[in-house]
Design a protein around this motif. Structure first.
Motif, mmCIF file in Angstrom:
data_model
loop_
_atom_site.group_PDB
_atom_site.id
_atom_site.type_symbol
_atom_site.label_atom_id
_atom_site.label_comp_id
_atom_site.label_asym_id
_atom_site.label_seq_id
_atom_site.Cartn_x
_atom_site.Cartn_y
_atom_site.Cartn_z
ATOM 1 N N HIS A 89 0.864 -1.196 0.101
ATOM 2 C CA HIS A 89 0.064 -0.079 -0.090
ATOM 3 C C HIS A 89 0.838 1.368 -0.098
ATOM 4 O O HIS A 89 0.557 2.304 0.635
ATOM 5 C CB HIS A 89 -0.943 -0.103 1.017
ATOM 6 C CG HIS A 89 -2.074 -1.162 1.075
ATOM 7 N ND1 HIS A 89 -2.887 -1.121 0.191
ATOM 8 C CD2 HIS A 89 -2.064 -2.195 1.624
ATOM 9 C CE1 HIS A 89 -3.601 -2.125 0.572
ATOM 10 N NE2 HIS A 89 -3.252 -3.180 1.271
ATOM 11 N N GLU A 90 2.057 1.250 -0.647
ATOM 12 C CA GLU A 90 2.773 2.428 -0.802
ATOM 13 C C GLU A 90 3.990 1.919 -1.665
ATOM 14 O O GLU A 90 4.205 0.817 -1.994
ATOM 15 C CB GLU A 90 3.720 2.873 0.629
ATOM 16 C CG GLU A 90 4.437 1.877 1.161
ATOM 17 C CD GLU A 90 5.037 2.027 2.668
ATOM 18 O OE1 GLU A 90 4.621 3.269 3.030
ATOM 19 O OE2 GLU A 90 5.947 1.418 3.215
ATOM 20 N N TYR A 91 4.907 3.012 -2.014
ATOM 21 C CA TYR A 91 6.063 2.520 -2.931
ATOM 22 C C TYR A 91 7.084 2.009 -2.158
ATOM 23 O O TYR A 91 7.933 2.771 -1.612
ATOM 24 C CB TYR A 91 6.550 3.824 -3.720
ATOM 25 C CG TYR A 91 7.367 3.244 -4.677
ATOM 26 C CD1 TYR A 91 8.614 2.985 -4.390
ATOM 27 C CD2 TYR A 91 6.918 3.698 -6.050
ATOM 28 C CE1 TYR A 91 9.475 2.902 -5.722
ATOM 29 C CE2 TYR A 91 7.723 3.289 -7.287
ATOM 30 C CZ TYR A 91 8.995 2.728 -7.059
ATOM 31 O OH TYR A 91 9.790 2.538 -8.104
ATOM 32 N N GLY A 92 7.047 0.853 -1.655
ATOM 33 C CA GLY A 92 7.931 -0.038 -0.788
ATOM 34 C C GLY A 92 9.067 -0.941 -1.662
ATOM 35 O O GLY A 92 8.762 -0.889 -2.976
ATOM 36 N N PRO A 93 9.927 -1.695 -1.274
ATOM 37 C CA PRO A 93 10.728 -2.569 -2.021
ATOM 38 C C PRO A 93 10.189 -3.544 -2.614
ATOM 39 O O PRO A 93 10.623 -3.729 -3.819
ATOM 40 C CB PRO A 93 11.756 -3.005 -0.649
ATOM 41 C CG PRO A 93 10.874 -3.009 0.517
ATOM 42 C CD PRO A 93 9.965 -1.835 0.325
ATOM 43 N N GLU A 94 9.034 -4.219 -2.450
ATOM 44 C CA GLU A 94 8.438 -5.056 -3.097
ATOM 45 C C GLU A 94 7.644 -4.357 -4.361
ATOM 46 O O GLU A 94 8.041 -4.983 -5.475
ATOM 47 C CB GLU A 94 7.265 -5.686 -2.411
ATOM 48 C CG GLU A 94 7.748 -6.660 -1.254
ATOM 49 C CD GLU A 94 6.671 -7.354 -0.623
ATOM 50 O OE1 GLU A 94 5.581 -7.704 -1.183
ATOM 51 O OE2 GLU A 94 6.711 -7.575 0.697
ATOM 52 N N VAL A 95 7.130 -3.345 -4.129
ATOM 53 C CA VAL A 95 6.711 -2.486 -5.391
ATOM 54 C C VAL A 95 7.826 -2.011 -6.422
ATOM 55 O O VAL A 95 7.774 -2.461 -7.519
ATOM 56 C CB VAL A 95 5.840 -1.268 -4.905
ATOM 57 C CG1 VAL A 95 5.541 -0.427 -6.067
ATOM 58 C CG2 VAL A 95 4.426 -1.753 -4.174
ATOM 59 N N GLY A 96 8.940 -1.562 -5.744
ATOM 60 C CA GLY A 96 9.897 -1.119 -6.600
ATOM 61 C C GLY A 96 10.391 -2.423 -7.412
ATOM 62 O O GLY A 96 10.666 -2.257 -8.719
ATOM 63 N N ALA A 97 10.706 -3.760 -6.876
ATOM 64 C CA ALA A 97 11.241 -4.799 -7.370
ATOM 65 C C ALA A 97 10.312 -5.067 -8.550
ATOM 66 O O ALA A 97 10.489 -5.679 -9.682
ATOM 67 C CB ALA A 97 11.561 -5.842 -6.413
ATOM 68 N N ALA A 98 8.828 -5.308 -8.252
ATOM 69 C CA ALA A 98 7.805 -5.638 -9.126
ATOM 70 C C ALA A 98 7.813 -4.536 -10.432
ATOM 71 O O ALA A 98 7.855 -5.049 -11.693
ATOM 72 C CB ALA A 98 6.560 -5.516 -8.690
ATOM 73 N N ILE A 99 8.121 -3.348 -10.137
ATOM 74 C CA ILE A 99 8.212 -2.372 -11.231
ATOM 75 C C ILE A 99 9.374 -2.618 -11.995
ATOM 76 O O ILE A 99 9.341 -2.614 -13.409
ATOM 77 C CB ILE A 99 8.224 -0.924 -10.842
ATOM 78 C CG1 ILE A 99 6.610 -0.561 -10.052
ATOM 79 C CG2 ILE A 99 8.437 0.101 -11.761
ATOM 80 C CD1 ILE A 99 6.830 0.703 -9.722
ATOM 81 N N ASP A 100 10.588 -3.209 -11.481
ATOM 82 C CA ASP A 100 11.411 -3.384 -12.350
ATOM 83 C C ASP A 100 11.336 -4.741 -13.184
ATOM 84 O O ASP A 100 11.597 -4.566 -14.200
ATOM 85 C CB ASP A 100 12.908 -3.732 -11.295
ATOM 86 C CG ASP A 100 13.344 -2.194 -10.699
ATOM 87 O OD1 ASP A 100 13.008 -1.307 -11.271
ATOM 88 O OD2 ASP A 100 14.139 -2.614 -9.652
ATOM 89 N N GLU A 101 10.661 -5.625 -12.490
ATOM 90 C CA GLU A 101 10.349 -6.684 -13.280
ATOM 91 C C GLU A 101 9.526 -6.620 -14.516
ATOM 92 O O GLU A 101 9.412 -6.946 -15.625
ATOM 93 C CB GLU A 101 9.428 -7.887 -12.537
ATOM 94 C CG GLU A 101 10.250 -8.538 -11.411
ATOM 95 C CD GLU A 101 9.401 -9.743 -10.883
ATOM 96 O OE1 GLU A 101 8.496 -10.372 -11.236
ATOM 97 O OE2 GLU A 101 9.641 -9.838 -9.528
ATOM 98 N N VAL A 102 8.548 -5.549 -14.454
ATOM 99 C CA VAL A 102 7.451 -5.023 -15.457
ATOM 100 C C VAL A 102 8.229 -4.333 -16.471
ATOM 101 O O VAL A 102 8.240 -4.516 -17.703
ATOM 102 C CB VAL A 102 6.630 -3.986 -15.111
ATOM 103 C CG1 VAL A 102 5.654 -3.575 -16.144
ATOM 104 C CG2 VAL A 102 5.276 -4.875 -14.150
ATOM 105 N N HIS A 103 9.369 -3.485 -16.118
ATOM 106 C CA HIS A 103 10.109 -2.713 -17.179
ATOM 107 C C HIS A 103 10.922 -3.922 -17.978
ATOM 108 O O HIS A 103 11.132 -3.797 -19.233
ATOM 109 C CB HIS A 103 10.820 -1.610 -16.494
ATOM 110 C CG HIS A 103 10.294 -0.535 -16.044
ATOM 111 N ND1 HIS A 103 10.633 0.552 -15.158
ATOM 112 C CD2 HIS A 103 8.934 -0.254 -16.315
ATOM 113 C CE1 HIS A 103 9.871 1.451 -14.939
ATOM 114 N NE2 HIS A 103 8.797 0.947 -15.602
ATOM 115 N N THR A 104 11.543 -4.817 -17.086
ATOM 116 C CA THR A 104 12.300 -5.764 -17.712
ATOM 117 C C THR A 104 11.585 -6.541 -18.918
ATOM 118 O O THR A 104 11.974 -6.834 -19.983
ATOM 119 C CB THR A 104 12.900 -6.818 -16.875
ATOM 120 O OG1 THR A 104 13.916 -6.223 -16.011
ATOM 121 C CG2 THR A 104 13.851 -7.803 -17.688
ATOM 122 N N ALA A 105 10.307 -7.080 -18.490
ATOM 123 C CA ALA A 105 9.489 -7.773 -19.549
ATOM 124 C C ALA A 105 9.161 -6.954 -20.860
ATOM 125 O O ALA A 105 9.086 -7.505 -21.712
ATOM 126 C CB ALA A 105 8.183 -8.257 -18.712
#
Length: 146
Positions: A89-105
């Motif tokens: 429910h905020e821009y935390g480490p899991e969200v940041g890592a998931a965004i990196d996965e989206v960008h990679t894909a």
């Protein structure tokens, strides 16, 4: 009084009809002249030989498989992002890592698409390549499509 109401009603109907005709005419004569996609452009505008059509069909079959796989990877990465957002429910480490996965894909999907564009170009003759290159440039830098 009745006559005026009738005349106004007829004028409104005629104006609506004229507006429809104008819209249809504008769409027909002033609408986009180029095909929407690069594949349409290649098939419709480049006057391909039968051999080129056959090669292009093979390239498109291979690309369709890779594209579907890459799009699934993007969807999976987006699902991971959704879970992380729901969890933190905020821009935390899991969200940041998931965004990196989206960008990679998404990056891998774009790379696959660019490789496919170059593969299509490779089957064209020099004149077709010049037209193709112009269309690719327009596709990448032109106004956004609707």
């Amino acid at each position: 009084m009745k006559n005026i109401k009738f005349q106004v009603a007829v004028a409104v109907v005629l104006a609506a009809f004229a507006g429809c005709l104008g819209a249809l005419g504008a769409e027909r004569w002033l609408g986009p002249k180029e095909p929407v996609g690069l594949h349409d452009f290649v098939h419709e505008r480049l006057d391909l030989t039968a051999d080129q059509e056959e090669e292009l069909d093979l390239l498109e079959e291979r690309y369709a498989i890779e594209n579907a796989r890459r799009e699934l990877e993007v969807r999976r990465a987006n699902a991971t992002l959704a879970v992380a957002m729901d969890s933190e429910h905020e821009y935390g480490p899991e969200v940041g890592a998931a965004i990196d996965e989206v960008h990679t894909a998404m990056g891998e999907l774009q790379k696959a698409t660019v490789r496919h564009v170059f593969a299509m170009r490779s089957i064209l003759d020099e004149e077709q390549q010049r037209e193709f290159d112009r269309q690719v440039s327009l596709s990448l830098t032109g106004p956004p499509s609707e």
